[in-house]
Enzyme design. Structure first.
Site, PDB file in Angstrom:
ATOM      1  N   ASN A   1       3.228  -7.581  10.790  1.00 13.41           N
ATOM      2  CA  ASN A   1       3.621  -7.722   9.072  1.00 13.41           C
ATOM      3  C   ASN A   1       4.707  -7.250   8.591  1.00 13.41           C
ATOM      4  OD1 ASN A   1       3.342  -7.558   6.345  1.00 13.41           O
ATOM      5  ND2 ASN A   1       1.969  -5.801   6.172  1.00 13.41           N
TER       6      ASN A   1
ATOM      7  N   LYS B   1       6.216  -7.581   6.067  1.00 15.64           N
ATOM      8  CA  LYS B   1       6.376  -7.226   4.394  1.00 15.64           C
ATOM      9  C   LYS B   1       7.477  -7.976   3.831  1.00 15.64           C
ATOM     10  CE  LYS B   1       4.240  -3.026   5.894  1.00 15.64           C
ATOM     11  NZ  LYS B   1       3.775  -1.695   5.539  1.00 15.64           N
TER      12      LYS B   1
ATOM     13  N   HIS C   1      -4.136  -6.110   2.173  1.00 15.75           N
ATOM     14  CA  HIS C   1      -3.630  -4.893   2.692  1.00 15.75           C
ATOM     15  C   HIS C   1      -3.232  -3.907   1.558  1.00 15.75           C
ATOM     16  CE1 HIS C   1       0.115  -2.742   3.895  1.00 15.75           C
ATOM     17  NE2 HIS C   1      -0.048  -3.258   5.000  1.00 15.75           N
TER      18      HIS C   1
ATOM     19  N   GLU D   1      -1.015  -1.995   0.195  1.00 18.27           N
ATOM     20  CA  GLU D   1      -0.279  -2.092  -0.594  1.00 18.27           C
ATOM     21  C   GLU D   1      -0.394  -3.081  -1.727  1.00 18.27           C
ATOM     22  OE1 GLU D   1       3.334  -2.981   2.227  1.00 18.27           O
ATOM     23  OE2 GLU D   1       2.891  -0.931   3.057  1.00 18.27           O
TER      24      GLU D   1
ATOM     25  N   GLU E   1      -6.478   0.140   8.870  1.00 13.18           N
ATOM     26  CA  GLU E   1      -5.211   0.898   8.390  1.00 13.18           C
ATOM     27  C   GLU E   1      -5.342   1.932   7.459  1.00 13.18           C
ATOM     28  OE1 GLU E   1      -2.105  -2.431   9.039  1.00 13.18           O
ATOM     29  OE2 GLU E   1      -2.372  -2.554   6.837  1.00 13.18           O
TER      30      GLU E   1
ATOM     31  N   GLY F   1       3.360   3.221   7.522  1.00  7.45           N
ATOM     32  CA  GLY F   1       4.894   3.590   7.422  1.00  7.45           C
ATOM     33  C   GLY F   1       5.326   5.055   7.324  1.00  7.45           C
TER      34      GLY F   1
ATOM     35  N   SER G   1       1.876   2.840  11.808  1.00  9.24           N
ATOM     36  CA  SER G   1       2.578   3.612  12.514  1.00  9.24           C
ATOM     37  C   SER G   1       2.377   3.168  14.253  1.00  9.24           C
ATOM     38  CB  SER G   1       2.909   5.185  12.424  1.00  9.24           C
ATOM     39  OG  SER G   1       3.172   5.246  11.008  1.00  9.24           O
TER      40      SER G   1
HETATM   41  C1  PEP Z   1       1.213  -2.144   7.788  1.00 10.43           C
HETATM   42  O1  PEP Z   1       1.907  -1.948   6.698  1.00 10.43           O
HETATM   43  O2  PEP Z   1       0.330  -3.036   8.171  1.00 10.43           O
HETATM   44  C2  PEP Z   1       1.533  -1.181   8.954  1.00 10.43           C
HETATM   45  C3  PEP Z   1       0.755  -0.909   9.632  1.00 10.43           C
HETATM   46  O3  PEP Z   1       2.809  -0.557   8.671  1.00 10.43           O
HETATM   47  P1  PEP Z   1       3.621   0.362   9.976  1.00 10.43           P
HETATM   48  O4  PEP Z   1       3.287  -0.198  11.154  1.00 10.43           O
HETATM   49  O5  PEP Z   1       4.863   0.221   9.510  1.00 10.43           O
HETATM   50  O6  PEP Z   1       2.887   1.812   9.435  1.00 10.43           O
END
Ligand code: PEP
Length: 254
Positions: A9, A11, A94, A96, A166, A172, A213
């Site tokens: 992803n 983003k 997601h 976000e 998630e 992040g 992460s």
């Molecule tokens: C995401 O936003 O789907 C995600 C898992 O981000 P990160 O790997 O940077 O934590």
């Protein structure tokens, strides 16, 4: 057995030129890896050029969002058919989008249905916030998001969906869930909810990715867990060597 699936992803990152350079770097390396599905999910403006680069490569392409309506007066939105022209996957719900753009479980359910109706595989994201986690509400929140997101979808269709667990506190932050924490939610919350909703066969067929992460160092440990069927990767998907290492770790999963 469920084939592992790793999706990146991106983003709202990369220029057009940078996105093509990243795919050019990823392509030869990812094509050497078998036994795992993988996809990149860049911003909308790059889908056309990247779909040309990826054509016939076996590497999938995904959008990060879409609207559920087929067409109409929805300024700024992108319809399922438009996504389906270029993509095999779409990330839906997601955290976000839930947090910053007011997406509800009901809206996400409409999007999941629209994706399936248009032959796109939805990657439906679920996950609790830090406050919900600390209040001991993880199971309740994740189970509700899973149920409402799939509401009204028959098992035969629902088993095409990919779920990404998630935890919002892990996205992040550099603070991934431990493999035991993630496995517990995947098996005891997500898959158990899927079983209640869709029956044993569909629940066993659905792939549950972990996201939050994931990096080249922790991927193998996460993928060693029986119910962690791959990953949705944010930050680490922006660097070719890191994303390749994560896909390799998924391929090596016993
Ligand atoms: C995401 O936003 O789907 C995600 C898992 O981000 P990160 O790997 O940077 O934590």
């Amino acid at each position: 057995m469920r084939k592992p699936f790793v999706a990146g992803n991106w983003k709202m990152n990369k220029t057009g030129e940078e996105s093509r350079l990243l795919v050019a770097e990823l392509l030869p390396e990812l094509q050497k890896i078998s036994g795992v599905d993988c996809a990149v999910c860049p911003p909308f403006p790059y889908l056309v050029s990247l779909s040309n680069m990826l054509a016939g490569s076996g590497i999938g392409l995904g959008a990060q969002n879409m609207h559920w309506e087929a067409s109409g007066a929805y300024t700024g939105e992108v319809a399922p058919k438009m996504v389906a022209e270029f993509c095999q996957y779409v990330i839906l719900g997601h955290s976000e989008r839930r947090a910053y753009f007011g997406e509800t479980d009901e809206m996400i359910n409409k999007k999941v249905k629209a994706a399936l109706a248009n032959g796109i595989t939805p990657i439906m994201c679920v996950g609790e916030t830090l406050a919900e986690n600390e209040a001991g509400r993880t199971a309740e929140v994740v189970s509700r998001q899973t149920r409402l997101g799939l509401e009204g979808i028959p098992a035969g269709e629902a088993q095409k969906v990919v779920i990404a667990y998630e935890p919002v506190w892990a996205i992040g932050t550099g603070r991934a869930a431990t493999s035991e924490q993630a496995q517990a939610v995947h098996a005891n919350v997500v898959r158990t909810t899927l079983k209640e909703l869709l029956g044993e066969a569909a629940a066993q067929a659905i792939r549950i990715q972990y996201g939050g992460s994931v990096n080249a160092k922790n991927a193998a440990e996460l993928f060693a867990m029986p119910d962690i069927d791959g990953a949705l990767v944010g930050g680490a998907s922006l660097k070719a060597p890191d994303f390749v290492a994560i896909v390799q770790a998924a391929a090596a999963r016993g």
